[in-house]
Structures are given as structure tokens and as C-alpha cells.
Design a protein around this motif. Structure first.
Motif, PDB file in Angstrom:
ATOM      1  N   ALA A 259       0.825  -1.207   0.000  1.00  9.97           N
ATOM      2  CA  ALA A 259       0.000   0.000   0.000  1.00  9.97           C
ATOM      3  C   ALA A 259       0.860   1.258   0.000  1.00  9.97           C
ATOM      4  CB  ALA A 259      -0.923  -0.006   1.216  1.00  9.97           C
ATOM      5  N   ALA A 260       1.993   1.212   0.688  1.00 11.48           N
ATOM      6  CA  ALA A 260       2.854   2.393   0.794  1.00 11.48           C
ATOM      7  C   ALA A 260       3.838   2.503  -0.365  1.00 11.48           C
ATOM      8  CB  ALA A 260       3.616   2.364   2.111  1.00 11.48           C
ATOM      9  N   ASP A 261       4.262   1.362  -0.889  1.00  7.18           N
ATOM     10  CA  ASP A 261       5.273   1.338  -1.954  1.00  7.18           C
ATOM     11  C   ASP A 261       4.610   1.585  -3.306  1.00  7.18           C
ATOM     12  OD1 ASP A 261       7.560   0.920  -3.454  1.00  7.18           O
ATOM     13  OD2 ASP A 261       7.409  -1.272  -3.370  1.00  7.18           O
ATOM     14  N   THR A 262       4.308   2.829  -3.564  1.00  7.79           N
ATOM     15  CA  THR A 262       3.504   3.158  -4.744  1.00  7.79           C
ATOM     16  C   THR A 262       4.249   2.959  -6.063  1.00  7.79           C
ATOM     17  OG1 THR A 262       4.136   5.482  -4.458  1.00  7.79           O
ATOM     18  CG2 THR A 262       2.031   4.776  -3.520  1.00  7.79           C
TER      19      THR A 262
ATOM     20  N   GLY B 175       9.940  -2.179  -4.155  1.00  8.90           N
ATOM     21  CA  GLY B 175      10.299  -3.191  -3.175  1.00  8.90           C
ATOM     22  C   GLY B 175      10.614  -2.618  -1.813  1.00  8.90           C
ATOM     23  N   SER B 176      10.685  -1.296  -1.710  1.00  3.94           N
ATOM     24  CA  SER B 176      10.928  -0.643  -0.427  1.00  3.94           C
ATOM     25  C   SER B 176      10.198   0.700  -0.416  1.00  3.94           C
ATOM     26  CB  SER B 176      12.428  -0.448  -0.183  1.00  3.94           C
ATOM     27  OG  SER B 176      12.993   0.360  -1.205  1.00  3.94           O
ATOM     28  N   ILE B 177      10.110   1.308   0.760  1.00  2.00           N
ATOM     29  CA  ILE B 177       9.356   2.546   0.939  1.00  2.00           C
ATOM     30  C   ILE B 177      10.328   3.686   1.187  1.00  2.00           C
ATOM     31  CG2 ILE B 177       7.589   3.708   2.322  1.00  2.00           C
ATOM     32  CD1 ILE B 177       6.716   0.849   3.226  1.00  2.00           C
ATOM     33  N   ASP B 178      10.327   4.690   0.301  1.00  2.00           N
ATOM     34  CA  ASP B 178      11.178   5.855   0.545  1.00  2.00           C
ATOM     35  C   ASP B 178      10.399   6.883   1.367  1.00  2.00           C
ATOM     36  OD1 ASP B 178       9.548   7.402  -1.202  1.00  2.00           O
ATOM     37  OD2 ASP B 178      10.800   6.895  -2.923  1.00  2.00           O
ATOM     38  N   PHE B 179      11.052   7.985   1.711  1.00  2.00           N
ATOM     39  CA  PHE B 179      10.421   8.926   2.636  1.00  2.00           C
ATOM     40  C   PHE B 179       9.204   9.614   2.019  1.00  2.00           C
ATOM     41  CE2 PHE B 179      10.255  13.134   4.848  1.00  2.00           C
ATOM     42  CZ  PHE B 179       9.786  12.634   6.058  1.00  2.00           C
ATOM     43  N   ASP B 180       9.268   9.935   0.743  1.00  2.00           N
ATOM     44  CA  ASP B 180       8.110  10.554   0.088  1.00  2.00           C
ATOM     45  C   ASP B 180       6.903   9.619   0.136  1.00  2.00           C
ATOM     46  OD1 ASP B 180       9.440  12.860  -0.468  1.00  2.00           O
ATOM     47  OD2 ASP B 180       9.689  12.495  -2.613  1.00  2.00           O
ATOM     48  N   GLU B 181       7.137   8.339  -0.147  1.00  2.00           N
ATOM     49  CA  GLU B 181       6.050   7.361  -0.100  1.00  2.00           C
ATOM     50  C   GLU B 181       5.514   7.227   1.325  1.00  2.00           C
ATOM     51  OE1 GLU B 181       7.106   4.231  -3.681  1.00  2.00           O
ATOM     52  OE2 GLU B 181       8.253   4.117  -1.816  1.00  2.00           O
ATOM     53  N   TYR B 182       6.412   7.280   2.285  1.00  3.31           N
ATOM     54  CA  TYR B 182       6.005   7.185   3.695  1.00  3.31           C
ATOM     55  C   TYR B 182       5.100   8.352   4.070  1.00  3.31           C
ATOM     56  CZ  TYR B 182       6.531   6.888   8.804  1.00  3.31           C
ATOM     57  OH  TYR B 182       6.304   6.801  10.162  1.00  3.31           O
TER      58      TYR B 182
END
Length: 242
Positions: free
Chosen positions: A206-209, A213-220
Motif C-alpha cells: 500500500a505504501a510502496d507506490t 520493493g521498499s518505501i522511501d520517505f516521500d512514499e512514507y
């Protein structure tokens, strides 16, 4: 963290840790190697010291895990099984040293040194180091080229953004600037929210738009921004409501 605080205090930590490790080494080796091993040897092994070593090591390992944790979920079973194996190895090592030297002081000192290293590293590297990293990154100026930081600063305020940064980088245990599913799951568990592997994967998706494969700060920020916190964002992903 509650005992020493977030800042590195090597001298204080070394002193307190030395005392705790020494006491732990003396008490546990006296109980498991000094008392349990000969008791099992005589009562269950009819004098066979290997039988005593086996049962005293298993007792040591079981009492260093949480038996109820095996039944929470398949992931918890794997985690606790891994811990159990580690404690069996530790117990077997201390037991071998005692049998090989016939001197209880040897496993006591070895056990104390092992605990000293573990406690000391936990504070200076795992806790203080992570806190310092999160604090440093939280104070960094905006570096997003997408305008997402500005967007959520305008909506939530500078203080909210600083707290979001700190929470993000506290979860980023490998300090690579992104969150993996494993980091997310471990972080939520430390905050009292237990996610199964499937749930943590659902949250990551849901967060990893960009599906990297990982969530960066903008996505967070985009993930937690609408609800205002990571707890509400996770709850919305799993249950459809804030």
C-alpha cells in the motif's frame, strides 16, 4: 533506552553492564551448570554426564524463550524457533566449557563476557546509534524534488514533518534511506503493533507506490499523511478505517 537514555554513555554503560553481566553469569551458570547438570546426570542419566548436559542445555534454552510466543502465528513460531536454536547453541557452549575444564569459573566468565558484549552493543550501536541517526536525518533540510514534503508541511505543519522524519529513520535500521517489509514489521512490533508477514506485506504494498520493493520517505509521507500517523495508516490499510 529507559535505563541509559538515547545518548551514548560508554563509561556508564560499561560499568552498569559489567555488574549486570557478572551477576547474570554467576547466577545462571551456578543454576544450570553447577546444579542442574549434576542433578540431571544423577537422576535421569544414571551417572551419564552427556544426558545431564543435554537436559540442562534444553532447560537453559527453553527458559530463555517465550513458550507462548510459538503459538501466536506462523511467523512468531519461526522467530521463536530461531531464538530457541540460538539459546541451545549458547547453553551447549557453556556446558562444554564446564565439562572440558571441570571449573565452573570458566563458563561463568564466558557467559558474563557474552552478556557484556550483547548489552553494550545493544546500547551503543542498536539504540544510541539508531537514535543519533534518526535525529540527524530529521534535522536535514528538505531534499525532496517532488514537493511532497512541502505538501504535507503545509497541511500538517513543520512539527508533524519532523516527527514523521524521526519515526521513519528510527525504523530504517540498515540506514539506507528506505524501509523494507522486515524493517516495517519489526518497527511496528516494537511499538506494540504485531503484524503477520502477510499483513506487513499488505502494508508495504500500500505504501510502496512505485513498486520498487521498499518505501522511501516521500512514499512514507503520502502513506501516513491522510491519517496523520503510522498507526492510523496501518489500521486503514488492514481494516479500511482510521
Amino acid at each position: 533506552l529507559n535505563l541509559f537514555g538515547p545518548k551514548a554513555r560508554p563509561v556508564l554503560v560499561a560499568g552498569v553492564t559489567a555488574v549486570l553481566a557478572s551477576v547474570t553469569g554467576v547466577v545462571e551458570e551456578t543454576v544450570f551448570r553447577g546444579q542442574s547438570l549434576p542433578a540431571f546426570t544423577n537422576q535421569l542419566g544414571d551417572g551419564d554426564i552427556l544426558t545431564g548436559a543435554l537436559f540442562s542445555t534444553l532447560l537453559f534454552a527453553v527458559l530463555h524463550t517465550n513458550p507462548l510466543g510459538f503459538f501466536k502465528s506462523p511467523e512468531a513460531f519461526v522467530d521463536n524457533s530461531t531464538l530457541l536454536v540460538l539459546q541451545i547453541i549458547n547453553g551447549a557452549t557453556f556446558c562444554f566449557l564446564y565439562i572440558a575444564t571441570n571449573n565452573l569459573a570458566v563458563p561463568i566468565i564466558t557467559h558474563a563476557l557474552y552478556d557484556f558484549y550483547t548489552f553494550y552493543k545493544t546500547h551503543l550501536v542498536d539504540v544510541a546509534g539508531q537514535m543519533e541517526y534518526a535525529k540527524r536525518e530529521a534535522l536535514m533540510p528538505r531534499c525532496s524534488s517532488s514537493g511532497i514534503e512541502k505538501k504535507w508541511t503545509d497541511k500538517r505543519g513543520e512539527e508533524w514533518l519532523a516527527e514523521a522524519k524521526q519515526s521513519f529513520y528510527l525504523m530504517d535500521t540498515d540506514m539506507d534511506g528506505t524501509l523494507s517489509r522486515k524493517e516495517l514489521r519489526i518497527a511496528m512490533y516494537s511499538y506494540g503493533v504485531y503484524l503477520s508477514e502477510a499483513q506487513s506485506e499488505e502494508v508495504k504494498r500500500a505504501a510502496d507506490t512505485d513498486s520498487s520493493g521498499s518505501i522511501d520517505f516521500d512514499e512514507y509521507l503520502e502513506y501516513i499523511g491522510p491519517g496523520g500517523s503510522r498507526y492510523k495508516a496501518v489500521r486503514y490499510t488492514l481494516f479500511g478505517q482510521y
